[in-house]
Design an enzyme around this catalytic site. Structure first.
Site, PDB file in Angstrom:
ATOM      1  N   ASP A  26     -37.006 -51.867  46.362  1.00  0.00           N
ATOM      2  CA  ASP A  26     -35.732 -52.506  46.674  1.00  0.00           C
ATOM      3  C   ASP A  26     -35.986 -53.421  47.872  1.00  0.00           C
ATOM      4  OD1 ASP A  26     -33.041 -53.170  46.713  1.00  0.00           O
ATOM      5  OD2 ASP A  26     -32.407 -51.359  47.745  1.00  0.00           O
ATOM      6  N   SER A  27     -34.988 -54.221  48.203  1.00  0.00           N
ATOM      7  CA  SER A  27     -35.141 -55.108  49.351  1.00  0.00           C
ATOM      8  C   SER A  27     -34.999 -54.359  50.676  1.00  0.00           C
ATOM      9  CB  SER A  27     -34.099 -56.232  49.283  1.00  0.00           C
ATOM     10  OG  SER A  27     -32.795 -55.699  49.298  1.00  0.00           O
ATOM     11  N   CYS A  89     -33.112 -52.567  42.690  1.00  0.00           N
ATOM     12  CA  CYS A  89     -32.386 -53.653  43.336  1.00  0.00           C
ATOM     13  C   CYS A  89     -31.642 -54.384  42.239  1.00  0.00           C
ATOM     14  CB  CYS A  89     -33.353 -54.596  44.055  1.00  0.00           C
ATOM     15  SG  CYS A  89     -32.605 -56.124  44.655  1.00  0.00           S
ATOM     16  N   GLU A 169     -26.256 -50.614  55.803  1.00  0.00           N
ATOM     17  CA  GLU A 169     -27.472 -50.675  56.616  1.00  0.00           C
ATOM     18  C   GLU A 169     -27.196 -50.234  58.060  1.00  0.00           C
ATOM     19  OE1 GLU A 169     -30.648 -51.571  56.004  1.00  0.00           O
ATOM     20  OE2 GLU A 169     -30.519 -52.171  53.900  1.00  0.00           O
ATOM     21  N   CYS A 203     -24.803 -52.332  43.420  1.00  0.00           N
ATOM     22  CA  CYS A 203     -25.866 -52.534  44.410  1.00  0.00           C
ATOM     23  C   CYS A 203     -26.253 -51.149  44.884  1.00  0.00           C
ATOM     24  CB  CYS A 203     -25.371 -53.395  45.580  1.00  0.00           C
ATOM     25  SG  CYS A 203     -26.537 -53.500  46.964  1.00  0.00           S
ATOM     26  N   HIS A 205     -27.008 -50.021  47.636  1.00  0.00           N
ATOM     27  CA  HIS A 205     -26.394 -49.603  48.894  1.00  0.00           C
ATOM     28  C   HIS A 205     -24.995 -49.025  48.684  1.00  0.00           C
ATOM     29  CE1 HIS A 205     -29.480 -52.330  50.503  1.00  0.00           C
ATOM     30  NE2 HIS A 205     -29.278 -51.790  51.684  1.00  0.00           N
TER      31      HIS A 205
END
Length: 284
Positions: A26-27, A89, A169, A203, A205
């Site tokens: 993932d990023s 991702c 994040e 996503c 996240h």
């Protein structure tokens, strides 16, 4: 090219050792929600996780750039020796999955978009599906196409929610700030005469914000967690090629930048790793 890379590219899936780990990238840290779901479903599998922190976010970049980054991440993991690749991702899954599969024809490649679309098509009662995603994922229209292949007549509305990534994040996963941002992006889609009946967390996240998103959408709306959907799909994909029982599994973390910060965030998202797990620093 290493011998492991030649093996993965040029031979069949059945020829790849079952003891090789599953590669995940993932990023950033969001894909750890996918790793955690896989770990719960397949505790004997070894997992190799790459977070491309140096080049995140992917969601605001062009398809060409995302494809280049995603193929490079896949190449890195293949060189380590893996038996399957999970693109954890949504943006990379939306625009780069075909390029990765073409680059590594002997390697099973699974993306979170197809898994999430499958889950949404099954879960939606009336075919009124809302997808909360990044700008890149919405721009690609990948969810619309993937759901249309599985559910005739479904109305799919993909909504870019870029601030959700920053909130996750920073560890702001619930509370008044998250509630306010969620209402800003999604509030109008669950009101009126044709409200959404299914919300896809498009996503990796976004499952971290699930309590706030569930409150916003209401009790009649089904939330589809792409992490859980991807885990279920991987279980089916690896049937007969699982790691031996009792192997113990494990999760090895790799980051392309800021390994200390990555480790702290990973520890919060994946408590079983400890407060500050070991993270390998890599350059793609």
């Amino acid at each position: 090219m290493t011998s492991q890379q030649r093996h993965t590219v040029n031979t069949s899936f059945d020829a790849i050792p079952v003891t090789y780990p599953v590669g995940i990238f993932d990023s950033g840290v969001g894909g750890l929600t996918v790793a955690a779901a896989i770990r719960r479903a397949m505790p004997d599998e070894r997992l190799l996780y790459l977070g491309d922190v140096a080049r995140q976010p992917y969601g605001t970049k062009s398809p060409r750039t995302v494809t280049r980054y995603a193929v490079q991440a896949a190449e890195f993991l293949v060189e380590k020796g893996i038996k399957a690749l999970v693109v954890a991702c949504n943006t990379a899954s939306a625009v780069a999955l075909e390029a990765i599969a073409e680059r590594f024809p002997g390697l099973p490649v699974l993306g979170v978009v197809e898994a999430g679309a499958d889950g949404a098509a099954r879960a939606s009662a009336r075919g009124r599906i809302v997808v909360a995603a990044t700008e890149g994922t919405c721009r690609s229209e990948a969810y619309e196409r993937a759901i249309a292949r599985r559910r005739d007549g479904a109305l799919v509305r993909c909504v870019p929610c870029p601030l959700f990534v920053a909130l996750a994040e920073e560890g702001l996963t619930d509370g008044p700030i998250v509630d306010s941002v969620a209402r800003h992006y999604l509030g109008s889609l669950f009101d009126g005469t044709e409200p959404g009946d299914c919300l896809v967390l498009g996503c990796t996240h976004f499952p971290l914000l699930a309590p706030a998103l569930s409150r916003l959408a209401g009790p009649e709306v089904t939330l589809v967690d792409c992490a859980e959907a991807t885990s279920s799909m991987l279980v089916r994909l690896l049937e007969g090629r699982e790691a031996p029982k009792g192997s113990g599994g494990g999760l090895h973390l790799i980051s392309t930048d800021a390994p200390e910060r990555f480790a702290r965030m990973a520890g919060k998202l994946f408590p079983a790793l400890g407060a500050v797990p070991a993270v390998e620093l890599a350059d793609l």
